[in-house]
Design a protein around this motif. Structure first.
Motif: not given
Length: 336
Positions: A43-44, A317-319, A324-327, A331-333
Motif C-alpha cells: 500500500s504505497p 504501485s509506482g505507476l 489521478p486515481v484516488p488513493m 485498510g479502509s473500506a
C-alpha cells in the motif's frame, strides 16, 4: 537397503516413481496464497513533500494475527521441497550421479532465474534514477522487489545441504531432525544477547523443517493413524500457544518469519500432519485433467511467478502514484 523391511509403495513417490501430484498441488496452492497475501500488503502512500512510504495493510489488521497461524505456509514449502529433493537425490544416486551433479543442477535451477531478475532490476532502477525518479522512491521499490530473494537464499541453502543431510537422515532420522531442532532452540536462546546470531536459523530452522519432508518421503507419517496425526496437529498448536502466551515468541507469525524461529518448526510439524490427513481427499482431485494441466503449466513457472510477483506489484504501485486515481487510506473500506 540390506536388512530393511519391505514397507510397500511409497505414498510420496507418485506413479511409477514419478512426481507426486499431491505435493505439486500443495505447492501451487501455497504459491497462490503467498501472491494473494502480498497483493493485500502493498500500500504505497505519496506524501505532500514528494516522498513515498509503503504500509503493510494486511499485517496491520487486528484480525490478521490469528489468521496468519493458518495461512503461514512457508514451512509447507520446505516440507514439500524436502520430500521432492530427497527423492531427486535418491534417483540421481541410483543412476550413478554424484553430489556434485546434484548441487550443479540445483544451482542452475535456482540461481539462473534470480540472476535474470537482479539484472533486470539493476537496469530498471538505473534507468529510473537517470529519468529523475527520487532516490528514496527507487530505494523503496528496490527493497520491496528484492524481498523474495531471502526465501530463495534460504531454500537454496537447504537444498544444497540435501546430500549431507540425507546421509545423516539415513543413519538416524530422529537424531538428524533432533540435532537440527536443538540448534534452532540454542540460537533462539542466544538471540537476545547476540542478535545477529538469530539469522543462523535461516539455515538451521529451514533445514530442520526440510527434514520433516524427508520423514514424509520415507512414508513415516503415512504409517501413523489418523487419530494420532490429529493429535500431532493439536499438540503442535498447543505448544505454539504456550510459547507465545508465555511471551517467549511473538504471536504474529510474520514477525517470527524474519529471522525464523522454533514456532515455524512447530507449524511445519502441524502442516505435514495435516497434509497426510488431507491426502485421501487431494489425490482424486489431482487426477482431474484440468488440474493436471494447471499444475504442469504453473509448476514449470512457479519460481518465475514467485520471483517476479513483488517486482511487478512494486512497479504497478509506482505507476499508480503517477495517475489521478484516488488513493484511499490504507485498510479502509474504500481501500479493500
Amino acid at each position: 537397503m540390506g536388512g530393511a523391511k519391505e514397507q510397500g509403495p511409497d505414498p510420496y513417490a507418485g506413479p511409477a516413481g514419478g512426481r507426486d501430484e499431491v505435493l505439486d498441488l500443495v505447492r501451487f496452492s501455497c504459491l497462490a496464497l503467498v501472491v494473494m497475501g502480498h497483493t493485500m500488503m502493498v500500500s504505497p502512500v505519496l506524501h505532500a513533500d514528494g516522498t513515498v512510504t509503503s504500509e503493510n495493510t494486511l499485517g496491520n489488521q487486528d484480525w490478521f494475527e490469528p489468521v496468519i497461524w493458518v495461512f503461514m505456509v512457508m514451512p509447507l514449502f520446505f516440507v514439500a521441497g524436502g520430500a521432492t529433493g530427497l527423492q531427486s537425490w535418491q534417483r540421481l544416486r541410483c543412476q550413478g550421479g554424484t553430489a556434485a551433479d546434484f548441487l550443479h543442477a540445483r544451482l542452475l535451477r535456482l540461481v539462473r532465474p534470480a540472476a535474470v531478475l537482479l539484472a533486470d532490476m539493476f537496469l530498471g532502477f538505473w534507468m529510473a534514477g537517470r529519468l529523475g525518479v527520487h532516490p528514496q522512491v527507487v530505494q523503496l521499490m528496490a527493497a520491496g522487489a528484492a524481498m523474495p530473494l531471502w526465501f530463495l537464499a534460504a531454500y537454496l541453502a537447504a537444498q544444497l545441504a540435501i546430500p549431507v543431510l540425507a546421509a545423516f537422515h539415513a543413519r538416524g532420522p530422529w537424531l538428524a531432525i533432533g540435532s537440527l531442532t536443538a540448534l534452532v532452540v540454542a540460537v533462539d536462546c542466544l538471540r537476545a544477547t547476540l542478535p545477529l546470531l538469530a539469522y543462523a536459523n535461516l539455515v538451521f530452522l529451514w533445514c530442520a523443517v526440510q527434514q520433516l519432508g524427508f520423514l514424509a518421503a520415507d512414508g513415516r507419517f503415512a504409517r501413523i493413524s489418523r487419530s494420532r496425526l490429529l493429535a500431532l496437529v493439536l499438540t503442535a498448536h498447543l505448544l505454539l500457544g504456550l510459547l507465545t502466551a508465555l511471551g517467549l515468541y511473538p504471536v504474529n507469525m510474520l514477525v517470527n518469519l524474519n529471522p525464523p524461529n522454533l514456532t515455524l518448526f512447530l507449524l511445519g510439524v502441524s502442516q505435514v500432519a495435516l497434509l497426510e490427513l488431507a491426502r485421501p481427499a487431494l489425490a482424486p482431485l489431482c487426477s482431474l485433467g484440468w488440474v493436471r494441466t494447471v499444475l504442469r503449466v504453473a509448476g514449470g513457472r512457479s519460481l518465475t511467478v514467485y520471483l517476479w510477483h513483488l517486482p511487478l506489484l512494486a512497479g504497478m504501485s509506482g505507476l499508480l502514484l503517477l495517475t489521478p486515481v484516488p488513493m484511499p487510506a490504507s485498510g479502509s473500506a474504500e481501500w479493500w
